[in-house]
Design an enzyme around this catalytic site. Structure first.
Site, PDB file in Angstrom:
ATOM      1  N   ASP A  11       0.829  -1.212   0.000  1.00  0.00           N
ATOM      2  CA  ASP A  11       0.000   0.000   0.000  1.00  0.00           C
ATOM      3  C   ASP A  11       0.864   1.263   0.000  1.00  0.00           C
ATOM      4  O   ASP A  11       1.967   1.272   0.535  1.00  0.00           O
ATOM      5  CB  ASP A  11      -0.905  -0.030   1.250  1.00  0.00           C
ATOM      6  CG  ASP A  11      -2.025   0.998   1.161  1.00  0.00           C
ATOM      7  OD1 ASP A  11      -2.303   1.493   0.050  1.00  0.00           O
ATOM      8  OD2 ASP A  11      -2.619   1.310   2.206  1.00  0.00           O
ATOM      9  N   ARG A  24      -0.355   9.092 -10.197  1.00  0.00           N
ATOM     10  CA  ARG A  24      -0.467   7.866  -9.384  1.00  0.00           C
ATOM     11  C   ARG A  24       0.181   6.670 -10.077  1.00  0.00           C
ATOM     12  O   ARG A  24       0.777   5.812  -9.427  1.00  0.00           O
ATOM     13  CB  ARG A  24      -1.939   7.547  -9.106  1.00  0.00           C
ATOM     14  CG  ARG A  24      -2.608   8.546  -8.177  1.00  0.00           C
ATOM     15  CD  ARG A  24      -4.078   8.188  -7.978  1.00  0.00           C
ATOM     16  NE  ARG A  24      -4.235   6.845  -7.443  1.00  0.00           N
ATOM     17  CZ  ARG A  24      -4.093   6.534  -6.150  1.00  0.00           C
ATOM     18  NH1 ARG A  24      -3.824   7.471  -5.262  1.00  0.00           N
ATOM     19  NH2 ARG A  24      -4.246   5.305  -5.745  1.00  0.00           N
ATOM     20  N   HIS A  28       2.692   3.301  -8.991  1.00  0.00           N
ATOM     21  CA  HIS A  28       2.554   1.858  -9.234  1.00  0.00           C
ATOM     22  C   HIS A  28       3.795   1.310  -9.948  1.00  0.00           C
ATOM     23  O   HIS A  28       4.236   0.201  -9.660  1.00  0.00           O
ATOM     24  CB  HIS A  28       1.294   1.569 -10.046  1.00  0.00           C
ATOM     25  CG  HIS A  28       0.028   1.903  -9.297  1.00  0.00           C
ATOM     26  ND1 HIS A  28      -0.190   1.495  -7.992  1.00  0.00           N
ATOM     27  CD2 HIS A  28      -1.071   2.620  -9.647  1.00  0.00           C
ATOM     28  CE1 HIS A  28      -1.373   1.937  -7.588  1.00  0.00           C
ATOM     29  NE2 HIS A  28      -1.917   2.629  -8.561  1.00  0.00           N
ATOM     30  N   GLU A  58     -12.024  -4.485  -5.551  1.00  0.00           N
ATOM     31  CA  GLU A  58     -12.581  -3.123  -5.427  1.00  0.00           C
ATOM     32  C   GLU A  58     -11.787  -2.120  -6.294  1.00  0.00           C
ATOM     33  O   GLU A  58     -12.229  -0.998  -6.511  1.00  0.00           O
ATOM     34  CB  GLU A  58     -12.531  -2.653  -3.969  1.00  0.00           C
ATOM     35  CG  GLU A  58     -13.574  -3.306  -3.057  1.00  0.00           C
ATOM     36  CD  GLU A  58     -13.276  -4.762  -2.711  1.00  0.00           C
ATOM     37  OE1 GLU A  58     -12.090  -5.090  -2.513  1.00  0.00           O
ATOM     38  OE2 GLU A  58     -14.221  -5.584  -2.672  1.00  0.00           O
ATOM     39  N   TRP A  60     -11.358  -1.916  -9.376  1.00  0.00           N
ATOM     40  CA  TRP A  60     -11.970  -1.552 -10.663  1.00  0.00           C
ATOM     41  C   TRP A  60     -12.596  -0.164 -10.614  1.00  0.00           C
ATOM     42  O   TRP A  60     -12.782   0.470 -11.650  1.00  0.00           O
ATOM     43  CB  TRP A  60     -13.059  -2.567 -11.062  1.00  0.00           C
ATOM     44  CG  TRP A  60     -12.523  -3.940 -11.314  1.00  0.00           C
ATOM     45  CD1 TRP A  60     -12.673  -5.030 -10.526  1.00  0.00           C
ATOM     46  CD2 TRP A  60     -11.743  -4.376 -12.441  1.00  0.00           C
ATOM     47  NE1 TRP A  60     -12.038  -6.122 -11.074  1.00  0.00           N
ATOM     48  CE2 TRP A  60     -11.463  -5.744 -12.261  1.00  0.00           C
ATOM     49  CE3 TRP A  60     -11.246  -3.739 -13.589  1.00  0.00           C
ATOM     50  CZ2 TRP A  60     -10.719  -6.490 -13.168  1.00  0.00           C
ATOM     51  CZ3 TRP A  60     -10.507  -4.484 -14.498  1.00  0.00           C
ATOM     52  CH2 TRP A  60     -10.254  -5.842 -14.281  1.00  0.00           C
ATOM     53  N   LEU A 122      10.448 -21.056  -4.193  1.00  0.00           N
ATOM     54  CA  LEU A 122       9.449 -20.131  -3.635  1.00  0.00           C
ATOM     55  C   LEU A 122       8.084 -20.345  -4.293  1.00  0.00           C
ATOM     56  O   LEU A 122       7.985 -20.447  -5.516  1.00  0.00           O
ATOM     57  CB  LEU A 122       9.900 -18.681  -3.893  1.00  0.00           C
ATOM     58  CG  LEU A 122       8.887 -17.588  -3.536  1.00  0.00           C
ATOM     59  CD1 LEU A 122       8.759 -17.441  -2.015  1.00  0.00           C
ATOM     60  CD2 LEU A 122       9.286 -16.238  -4.151  1.00  0.00           C
TER      61      LEU A 122
END
Ligand code: FPP
Length: 242
Positions: A11, A24, A28, A58, A60, A122
């Site tokens: 986050d 934004r 990312h 959520e 979307w 992993l």
């Protein structure tokens, strides 16, 4: 010894970008770099399970360009990183609802799982279009179908049975859940699976999360006593002595 399964809510990408007056999507993209660093660190230290919350059901509702950016980053991750992950013996799993994803994305996710399914290093779980409530609802629907068809009865429903219908059926519950950016909530992530998980809320934004932050968080996990609903070890010894 390492925790067996670490899950991360990555986050703060948006706030990281805003603090730098960037769009934004730049947050990312920076978050993607951190994701690669942490995955490679997990491989190097021999962690068994790592789950990353990449896109929630959520997400979307975010602006179209941001959603497109996250979908492109997923594709990029699979196109560009899959060969390297496979060479590093990583087994990829994807959890989340695939029914409303574009066909090319569904095919890519399937390709990643198929290519790496026999790997033994992993186990990397990507939570994509994932939401815990949706996962539980889908599981309950599958249980209802199996009851109607006579495969199981209502009496067969136990917590073990329900868990076996979740996307995480073959995945151990997370020992440690890390969330960056200082927010202290689960945001619909692994609600069922987190029943006995430890939590670490780290103040920095995900793009700033470093290998040493990861190491510090894991070290603090060892300082905790996990009781799984039982007594403290010292208390149970005292009870027996009385
Ligand atoms: C939360 O930050 C982060 C996400 C919604 C996406 C996480 C994605 C990546 C780290 C890169 C993409 C990787 C793949 C494999 C798709 P936020 O945008 O909610 O940040 P904010 O709370 O500061 O706005």
């Amino acid at each position: 010894m390492l925790p067996c399964h670490i899950a991360i809510i990555m986050d703060g990408n948006g706030r990281w970008a805003r603090a730098r007056k960037l769009p934004r999507v730049a947050g990312h993209r920076a978050g993607m770099k951190t994701l690669r660093t942490i995955v490679h660190h997990a491989i190097n230290i021999g962690l068994k399970w790592l789950t990353l919350y990449a896109f929630s059901s959520e997400n979307w509702s975010r602006p179209a360009d941001e959603v497109q950016c996250l979908l492109s980053l997923l594709k990029l991750f699979i196109y560009h990183d899959l060969t390297k992950l496979h060479a590093n013996n990583v087994r990829v799993h994807v959890i989340g609802n695939r029914s409303n994803l574009a066909k090319d994305i569904i095919a890519l996710l399937h390709q990643a799982e198929m290519l790496t399914e026999k790997n033994t290093g992993l186990d990397l779980v990507v939570a994509f279009n994932y939401g815990s409530r949706n996962e539980i609802v889908r599981a309950v629907r599958k249980i209802a179908i199996d009851i109607i068809s006579g495969k199981i009865t209502g009496d067969d429903i136990t917590d073990t049975l329900l868990a076996s219908y979740l996307d995480t059926a073959k995945i151990p519950d997370p020992d440690l859940i890390i969330r960056t950016s200082g927010e202290m909530r689960l945001s619909n992530f692994l609600l069922w699976q987190a029943a006995y998980s430890e939590f670490s809320f780290v103040p920095c934004f995900w793009p700033d999360f470093s290998v040493s932050d990861f190491e510090e968080t894991v070290a603090s996990f060892y300082a905790r006593e996990r009781r799984f609903g039982n007594l403290k070890r010292s208390d149970s010894i005292r009870e027996v002595a009385l």
